[in-house]
Write a protein that holds these residues in place. Sequence first.
Motif, short mmCIF file in Angstrom:
data_model
loop_
_atom_site.label_atom_id
_atom_site.label_comp_id
_atom_site.label_asym_id
_atom_site.label_seq_id
_atom_site.Cartn_x
_atom_site.Cartn_y
_atom_site.Cartn_z
N PHE A 80 8.31 19.04 27.65
CA PHE A 80 7.68 18.88 28.80
C PHE A 80 6.30 18.01 28.84
CE2 PHE A 80 10.73 22.36 28.52
CZ PHE A 80 11.49 22.24 29.54
N TYR A 81 6.31 17.18 29.99
CA TYR A 81 5.10 16.23 30.27
C TYR A 81 4.83 16.85 31.71
CZ TYR A 81 7.53 13.91 25.78
OH TYR A 81 7.29 13.68 24.92
N PRO A 82 3.37 16.57 31.99
CA PRO A 82 2.37 16.58 33.47
C PRO A 82 4.25 15.86 34.79
CG PRO A 82 1.29 15.82 31.68
CD PRO A 82 2.52 15.65 31.20
N SER A 83 4.32 16.88 35.69
CA SER A 83 4.79 16.57 36.71
C SER A 83 6.10 16.89 36.22
CB SER A 83 5.03 14.93 36.49
OG SER A 83 3.57 14.21 37.82
N GLU A 84 6.48 17.56 35.21
CA GLU A 84 7.59 17.68 34.92
C GLU A 84 7.80 19.38 34.85
OE1 GLU A 84 9.82 14.54 32.13
OE2 GLU A 84 8.94 16.86 31.04
N ILE A 85 9.46 19.92 35.97
CA ILE A 85 8.82 21.43 35.76
C ILE A 85 10.25 21.26 34.61
CG2 ILE A 85 8.75 21.45 38.48
CD1 ILE A 85 12.45 21.66 38.04
N PHE A 86 10.06 23.93 34.44
CA PHE A 86 10.71 24.05 33.22
C PHE A 86 10.94 25.22 33.92
CE2 PHE A 86 5.89 24.21 32.97
CZ PHE A 86 5.85 25.71 32.08
N PRO A 87 11.71 26.54 33.18
CA PRO A 87 12.82 26.13 32.84
C PRO A 87 13.82 25.85 33.98
CG PRO A 87 13.11 28.15 31.69
CD PRO A 87 11.78 27.59 33.88
N GLU A 88 14.17 24.87 34.54
CA GLU A 88 14.71 24.82 35.36
C GLU A 88 16.12 25.15 35.81
OE1 GLU A 88 15.36 20.46 34.58
OE2 GLU A 88 13.49 22.38 33.88
N TYR A 89 17.13 24.46 34.15
CA TYR A 89 18.40 24.66 34.11
C TYR A 89 18.53 26.18 33.88
CZ TYR A 89 18.73 19.70 33.20
OH TYR A 89 18.29 18.26 33.91
N LEU A 90 17.93 26.85 32.50
CA LEU A 90 17.77 28.37 32.77
C LEU A 90 17.78 29.30 34.37
CD1 LEU A 90 15.65 28.89 29.19
CD2 LEU A 90 18.45 28.50 29.72
N LEU A 91 16.46 28.87 35.22
CA LEU A 91 16.56 29.89 36.34
C LEU A 91 17.64 29.19 37.10
CD1 LEU A 91 13.18 29.86 38.11
CD2 LEU A 91 15.56 29.30 39.16
N LEU A 92 17.88 27.95 37.60
CA LEU A 92 19.47 27.85 37.90
C LEU A 92 20.56 28.39 37.76
CD1 LEU A 92 18.32 24.30 39.32
CD2 LEU A 92 18.12 26.40 40.60
N THR A 93 20.95 28.73 36.74
CA THR A 93 21.65 29.14 36.11
C THR A 93 22.09 30.41 35.87
OG1 THR A 93 21.32 28.43 33.98
CG2 THR A 93 22.78 26.65 34.55
N HIS A 94 21.23 31.07 36.13
CA HIS A 94 20.70 32.25 36.07
C HIS A 94 20.62 32.78 35.32
CE1 HIS A 94 20.54 32.76 40.60
NE2 HIS A 94 21.57 31.99 40.21
N GLU A 95 20.30 32.40 33.45
CA GLU A 95 19.94 32.66 32.56
C GLU A 95 18.55 33.47 32.53
OE1 GLU A 95 21.01 32.37 29.60
OE2 GLU A 95 22.61 30.87 29.86
N GLU A 96 19.03 34.90 31.80
CA GLU A 96 17.77 35.54 32.30
C GLU A 96 16.49 36.01 31.09
OE1 GLU A 96 19.34 39.56 31.78
OE2 GLU A 96 20.17 39.30 34.09
N THR A 97 17.47 35.07 29.93
CA THR A 97 16.08 35.11 28.78
C THR A 97 15.72 33.34 28.39
OG1 THR A 97 17.57 35.64 27.48
CG2 THR A 97 16.32 37.41 28.10
#
Length: 227
Positions: A80-97
């Motif tokens: 991940f680099y500046p201006s990038e978000i994380f961990p959007e895939y985990l958050l939006l798929t409701h992964e808890e960990t």
Amino acid sequence: MAGEKVVENSNVFSFLSESDINQKMEAWLLSLPHNKRNYQRGEVIYQQGDPVEGLGYLLKGALKCVRYTMEGDEVIPHYFYPSEIFPEYLLLTHEETYIYSLVASKSVEFLVIDQDDFLQDLALHPEHQSLLLSYIAHRGLIAEKWTLCNSYKTLKSKVAFMLLEIFQADSQGEIQLIDKQEVIARKLQVSRSMYNQELAKFEKMGVIKRGKSTIVIQDPEYLKQLI
């Protein structure tokens, strides 16, 4: 007219350049309740199995995702680099960990936005949904380009594709490198020495010119012939 369907918010989705997306993303995320965190190079920010607490937005530095094999080998699926978000895939798929550990590859500064605050804002603002979709689409395109890059059989073709299609050169053909050679070699799935040797061959031929943290493309037509 009778039977005609009225589409509201027809201007919500718009096609934006990557720089426009980054600017709008930063303005949006800074407007939400957040806190800033700083870590030094090598510090572990989240361990694999830690709970996903919210959305991160990287302001400075670089982060790497890390997993380890049974033999203890390090696997790095993403940076991940500046201006990038994380961990959007985990958050939006409701992964808890976290499914990987997140480590500061360089000294970093980033925002953390509470998961509920982020998701509530997203539900209330269609324009933010559109912006996030555009952002994820750009990120997905880069990921697909790396997959295509590594489908080439020769390293010279991989490097040519990377220079022309993945890295962003300015009007003078200059590329500002944000990764070290070791990181780029990992992305190309070769050793650092093999990557460096290929660049040296291109430079000797006059195809490129290397600086400390730059590469200038001098003969793009030659590179195009390789891909």
